[in-house]
Write a protein that holds these residues in place. Structure first.
Motif, PDB file in Angstrom:
ATOM      1  N   ALA A  91       0.820  -1.215   0.000  1.00 54.96           N
ATOM      2  CA  ALA A  91       0.000   0.000   0.000  1.00 54.96           C
ATOM      3  C   ALA A  91       0.851   1.260   0.000  1.00 54.96           C
ATOM      4  CB  ALA A  91      -0.931  -0.003   1.214  1.00 54.96           C
ATOM      5  N   LEU A  92       2.059   1.180   0.518  1.00 56.64           N
ATOM      6  CA  LEU A  92       2.916   2.361   0.635  1.00 56.64           C
ATOM      7  C   LEU A  92       3.704   2.667  -0.630  1.00 56.64           C
ATOM      8  CD1 LEU A  92       4.345   1.871   4.243  1.00 56.64           C
ATOM      9  CD2 LEU A  92       2.672   3.586   3.497  1.00 56.64           C
ATOM     10  N   ARG A  93       3.614   1.782  -1.638  1.00 57.24           N
ATOM     11  CA  ARG A  93       4.324   2.064  -2.890  1.00 57.24           C
ATOM     12  C   ARG A  93       3.822   3.370  -3.480  1.00 57.24           C
ATOM     13  NH1 ARG A  93       3.871  -4.097  -4.744  1.00 57.24           N
ATOM     14  NH2 ARG A  93       1.960  -3.356  -5.756  1.00 57.24           N
ATOM     15  N   GLY A  94       4.761   4.253  -3.829  1.00 55.16           N
ATOM     16  CA  GLY A  94       4.398   5.555  -4.375  1.00 55.16           C
ATOM     17  C   GLY A  94       4.014   6.574  -3.331  1.00 55.16           C
ATOM     18  N   ILE A  95       4.032   6.176  -2.049  1.00 53.95           N
ATOM     19  CA  ILE A  95       3.647   7.082  -0.960  1.00 53.95           C
ATOM     20  C   ILE A  95       4.805   7.282   0.021  1.00 53.95           C
ATOM     21  CG2 ILE A  95       2.115   7.395   1.021  1.00 53.95           C
ATOM     22  CD1 ILE A  95      -0.036   5.882  -0.558  1.00 53.95           C
ATOM     23  N   ALA A  96       5.347   6.206   0.546  1.00 59.18           N
ATOM     24  CA  ALA A  96       6.465   6.302   1.494  1.00 59.18           C
ATOM     25  C   ALA A  96       7.727   6.746   0.770  1.00 59.18           C
ATOM     26  CB  ALA A  96       6.688   4.964   2.183  1.00 59.18           C
ATOM     27  N   SER A  97       8.529   7.547   1.446  1.00 60.01           N
ATOM     28  CA  SER A  97       9.794   7.994   0.864  1.00 60.01           C
ATOM     29  C   SER A  97      10.933   7.044   1.197  1.00 60.01           C
ATOM     30  CB  SER A  97      10.128   9.406   1.360  1.00 60.01           C
ATOM     31  OG  SER A  97      10.090   9.473   2.779  1.00 60.01           O
ATOM     32  N   ALA A  98      10.793   6.278   2.268  1.00 59.87           N
ATOM     33  CA  ALA A  98      11.803   5.293   2.667  1.00 59.87           C
ATOM     34  C   ALA A  98      11.150   4.274   3.586  1.00 59.87           C
ATOM     35  CB  ALA A  98      12.985   5.966   3.373  1.00 59.87           C
ATOM     36  N   ALA A  99      11.744   3.084   3.662  1.00 59.87           N
ATOM     37  CA  ALA A  99      11.187   2.038   4.526  1.00 59.87           C
ATOM     38  C   ALA A  99      12.252   1.013   4.860  1.00 59.87           C
ATOM     39  CB  ALA A  99       9.984   1.361   3.863  1.00 59.87           C
ATOM     40  N   ILE A 100      12.033   0.338   5.992  1.00 57.60           N
ATOM     41  CA  ILE A 100      12.913  -0.742   6.438  1.00 57.60           C
ATOM     42  C   ILE A 100      12.108  -1.602   7.393  1.00 57.60           C
ATOM     43  CG2 ILE A 100      13.811   0.512   8.449  1.00 57.60           C
ATOM     44  CD1 ILE A 100      16.583  -0.677   7.814  1.00 57.60           C
ATOM     45  N   ASP A 101      12.465  -2.869   7.526  1.00 58.60           N
ATOM     46  CA  ASP A 101      11.794  -3.673   8.556  1.00 58.60           C
ATOM     47  C   ASP A 101      12.634  -3.641   9.831  1.00 58.60           C
ATOM     48  OD1 ASP A 101      13.800  -5.576   7.792  1.00 58.60           O
ATOM     49  OD2 ASP A 101      12.501  -7.195   8.461  1.00 58.60           O
ATOM     50  N   ILE A 102      11.956  -3.822  10.952  1.00 61.82           N
ATOM     51  CA  ILE A 102      12.621  -3.699  12.256  1.00 61.82           C
ATOM     52  C   ILE A 102      13.090  -5.077  12.688  1.00 61.82           C
ATOM     53  CG2 ILE A 102      12.389  -2.938  14.653  1.00 61.82           C
ATOM     54  CD1 ILE A 102      10.123  -1.076  13.689  1.00 61.82           C
ATOM     55  N   SER A 103      14.319  -5.383  12.334  1.00 56.33           N
ATOM     56  CA  SER A 103      14.926  -6.666  12.706  1.00 56.33           C
ATOM     57  C   SER A 103      15.992  -6.492  13.776  1.00 56.33           C
ATOM     58  CB  SER A 103      15.532  -7.345  11.474  1.00 56.33           C
ATOM     59  OG  SER A 103      16.472  -6.505  10.848  1.00 56.33           O
ATOM     60  N   ASP A 104      16.563  -5.290  13.880  1.00 54.55           N
ATOM     61  CA  ASP A 104      17.636  -5.034  14.848  1.00 54.55           C
ATOM     62  C   ASP A 104      17.304  -3.910  15.814  1.00 54.55           C
ATOM     63  OD1 ASP A 104      19.321  -7.022  13.731  1.00 54.55           O
ATOM     64  OD2 ASP A 104      19.912  -5.641  12.147  1.00 54.55           O
ATOM     65  N   GLY A 105      16.048  -3.496  15.866  1.00 53.57           N
ATOM     66  CA  GLY A 105      15.635  -2.426  16.757  1.00 53.57           C
ATOM     67  C   GLY A 105      15.478  -1.106  16.026  1.00 53.57           C
ATOM     68  N   VAL A 106      14.525  -0.286  16.485  1.00 53.63           N
ATOM     69  CA  VAL A 106      14.274   1.004  15.846  1.00 53.63           C
ATOM     70  C   VAL A 106      15.539   1.858  15.821  1.00 53.63           C
ATOM     71  CG1 VAL A 106      13.031   3.189  16.045  1.00 53.63           C
ATOM     72  CG2 VAL A 106      11.814   1.041  16.361  1.00 53.63           C
ATOM     73  N   ILE A 107      16.302   1.865  16.917  1.00 49.81           N
ATOM     74  CA  ILE A 107      17.534   2.659  16.971  1.00 49.81           C
ATOM     75  C   ILE A 107      18.452   2.310  15.802  1.00 49.81           C
ATOM     76  CG2 ILE A 107      19.695   2.942  18.244  1.00 49.81           C
ATOM     77  CD1 ILE A 107      17.654   4.581  19.509  1.00 49.81           C
ATOM     78  N   SER A 108      18.682   1.041  15.592  1.00 49.09           N
ATOM     79  CA  SER A 108      19.579   0.608  14.526  1.00 49.09           C
ATOM     80  C   SER A 108      18.954   0.755  13.146  1.00 49.09           C
ATOM     81  CB  SER A 108      19.999  -0.848  14.733  1.00 49.09           C
ATOM     82  OG  SER A 108      20.872  -0.974  15.830  1.00 49.09           O
ATOM     83  N   ASP A 109      17.709   0.312  12.996  1.00 46.20           N
ATOM     84  CA  ASP A 109      17.116   0.245  11.665  1.00 46.20           C
ATOM     85  C   ASP A 109      16.744   1.625  11.132  1.00 46.20           C
ATOM     86  OD1 ASP A 109      17.340  -2.563  11.296  1.00 46.20           O
ATOM     87  OD2 ASP A 109      15.724  -2.834  12.729  1.00 46.20           O
ATOM     88  N   LEU A 110      16.215   2.488  11.977  1.00 44.24           N
ATOM     89  CA  LEU A 110      15.999   3.870  11.545  1.00 44.24           C
ATOM     90  C   LEU A 110      17.340   4.518  11.207  1.00 44.24           C
ATOM     91  CD1 LEU A 110      14.267   6.361  11.027  1.00 44.24           C
ATOM     92  CD2 LEU A 110      14.315   6.824  13.501  1.00 44.24           C
ATOM     93  N   GLY A 111      18.377   4.148  11.960  1.00 46.48           N
ATOM     94  CA  GLY A 111      19.713   4.665  11.669  1.00 46.48           C
ATOM     95  C   GLY A 111      20.176   4.326  10.264  1.00 46.48           C
ATOM     96  N   HIS A 112      19.777   3.155   9.754  1.00 45.83           N
ATOM     97  CA  HIS A 112      20.134   2.792   8.380  1.00 45.83           C
ATOM     98  C   HIS A 112      19.460   3.730   7.376  1.00 45.83           C
ATOM     99  CE1 HIS A 112      22.234  -0.657   9.790  1.00 45.83           C
ATOM    100  NE2 HIS A 112      21.161  -1.359  10.111  1.00 45.83           N
ATOM    101  N   ILE A 113      18.195   4.076   7.631  1.00 45.94           N
ATOM    102  CA  ILE A 113      17.506   5.025   6.762  1.00 45.94           C
ATOM    103  C   ILE A 113      18.217   6.371   6.797  1.00 45.94           C
ATOM    104  CG2 ILE A 113      15.396   6.400   6.515  1.00 45.94           C
ATOM    105  CD1 ILE A 113      13.768   3.969   7.199  1.00 45.94           C
ATOM    106  N   LEU A 114      18.566   6.830   7.993  1.00 40.78           N
ATOM    107  CA  LEU A 114      19.223   8.138   8.129  1.00 40.78           C
ATOM    108  C   LEU A 114      20.547   8.167   7.379  1.00 40.78           C
ATOM    109  CD1 LEU A 114      18.557   8.962  11.898  1.00 40.78           C
ATOM    110  CD2 LEU A 114      17.079   9.317   9.895  1.00 40.78           C
ATOM    111  N   LYS A 115      21.319   7.085   7.510  1.00 39.32           N
ATOM    112  CA  LYS A 115      22.622   7.042   6.847  1.00 39.32           C
ATOM    113  C   LYS A 115      22.467   7.028   5.333  1.00 39.32           C
ATOM    114  CE  LYS A 115      26.946   4.431   6.669  1.00 39.32           C
ATOM    115  NZ  LYS A 115      27.703   3.265   7.234  1.00 39.32           N
ATOM    116  N   ARG A 116      21.570   6.189   4.834  1.00 39.17           N
ATOM    117  CA  ARG A 116      21.396   6.078   3.384  1.00 39.17           C
ATOM    118  C   ARG A 116      20.762   7.348   2.797  1.00 39.17           C
ATOM    119  NH1 ARG A 116      21.376   1.020   1.017  1.00 39.17           N
ATOM    120  NH2 ARG A 116      21.146   2.258  -0.900  1.00 39.17           N
TER     121      ARG A 116
END
Length: 323
Positions: free
Chosen positions: A200-225
């Motif tokens: 449903a988020l295709r064409g709507i979300a600007s970035a996404a990741i699944d939470i496999s290592d914790g929000v701290i780590s996984d959101l950090g991947h979005i921020l870095k990229r």
């Protein structure tokens, strides 16, 4: 492995209806599949090892669910629709008492998500599971980690922190007497991949990741990229009542929510200009969605509580950490 082919025939061949895009699933050196014109194939591989990702004594049906769900969640994070899976099983010896419920759990979840087993391998050795899932996503519509922009809202699906509490029960049985211990242990194994949300988020979300290592780590991947920073408002983190009663305080539950690995929820960013479109796209999907923060240009991740910076020193889940 002695009896390898009998094992494969008994437990893995002809266990599902064949998808129309599967030309050949078993009986030859390779599987053959046909991808629709205009689609890309999203591919993800994960290995789960007994003693690192699950206990050998764990319910095998739950282990199967966890192994497959973790891979399906990767597809969800890309906005891909599940299609095919290959599975390599390593076992110390043939154990049909373990394998029968494992396969029941595996195929139940695979069928639920329209995922067909098209090949794999069995061999002798320490118990481990390696899965490669493949899904389909329209060209140009895959959700990536690299598109977050300043001002985007940060959202998560579901509830956070329960998986870590369940792992506490698994690793230390003295926690079994705490409130909701058995429910949280089950939650650790039986996550719900959010493929409908991803699609449903295709064409709507600007970035996404699944939470496999914790929000701290996984959101950090979005921020870095994406080359951005973020503010996460910890009072907005979605917490379950079982988690709150298990850990005994809101701050502790919030820290669990930030660091808990193997949640297999989604974390995604959406520009404010697309927020209405997001809620419209998600209105018929049975999944809690919570805004937990905002993308900014700080070049770091800030945690705040009621607008005040927190000095919590937290890190995400580490599969190689000694417990």
């Amino acid at each position: 492995m002695s009896g390898e082919f009998n094992l494969i025939e008994k437990y893995f061949v002809d266990q599902q209806a064949q998808r129309s895009d599967v030309v050949l699933a078993a009986g030859d050196d390779c599987a053959l599949v046909s991808a629709p014109v205009g689609s890309l194939i999203a591919i993800s591989t994960d290995t789960l090892v007994a003693g690192t990702h699950f206990l050998a004594s764990a319910n095998p049906r739950w282990v199967a669910h966890k192994a497959l769900a973790s891979n399906i969640s990767d597809l969800a994070a890309m906005g891909a629709t599940p299609a095919w899976v290959s599975f390599a099983l390593t076992m110390p010896e043939i154990d049909e008492i373990w394998l029968a419920p494992f396969c029941e759990g595996f195929f139940a979840l695979a069928d639920q998500y329209g995922l067909q087993l098209i090949g794999g391998d069995t061999t002798k050795g320490p118990l481990s599971l390696t899965l490669t899932v493949q899904g389909l996503v329209p060209q140009g519509e895959a959700l990536l980690r690299s598109g977050a922009q300043v001002g985007d809202g940060i959202y998560v699906t579901g509830l956070l922190g329960d998986s870590q509490a369940g792992l506490d029960v698994i690793l230390d049985k003295s926690n079994a007497t705490k409130p909701f211990a058995s429910e949280l242990e089950k939650r650790h194994y039986l996550s719900t991949p959010r493929t409908q949300v991803g699609e449903a988020l295709r064409g709507i979300a600007s970035a996404a990741i699944d939470i496999s290592d914790g929000v701290i780590s996984d959101l950090g991947h979005i921020l870095k990229r994406s080359g951005v920073g973020a503010q996460v408002e910890v009072e907005q983190l979605p917490l379950s009542q079982p988690l709150l009663e298990f850990v005994g305080s809101s701050p502790q539950a919030q820290q669990y929510a930030l660091t808990s690995g193997e949640e297999y929820e989604l974390c995604f960013t959406v520009p404010d200009s697309r927020e209405d479109a997001m809620w419209q796209a998600l209105q018929d999907i049975d999944c809690q969605i919570t805004r937990i923060g905002t993308i900014n240009d700080d070049d770091k991740l800030r945690l705040t509580l009621d607008g005040q910076d927190l000095a919590w020193q937290l890190s995400g889940y580490d599969h190689f950490k000694t417990n």
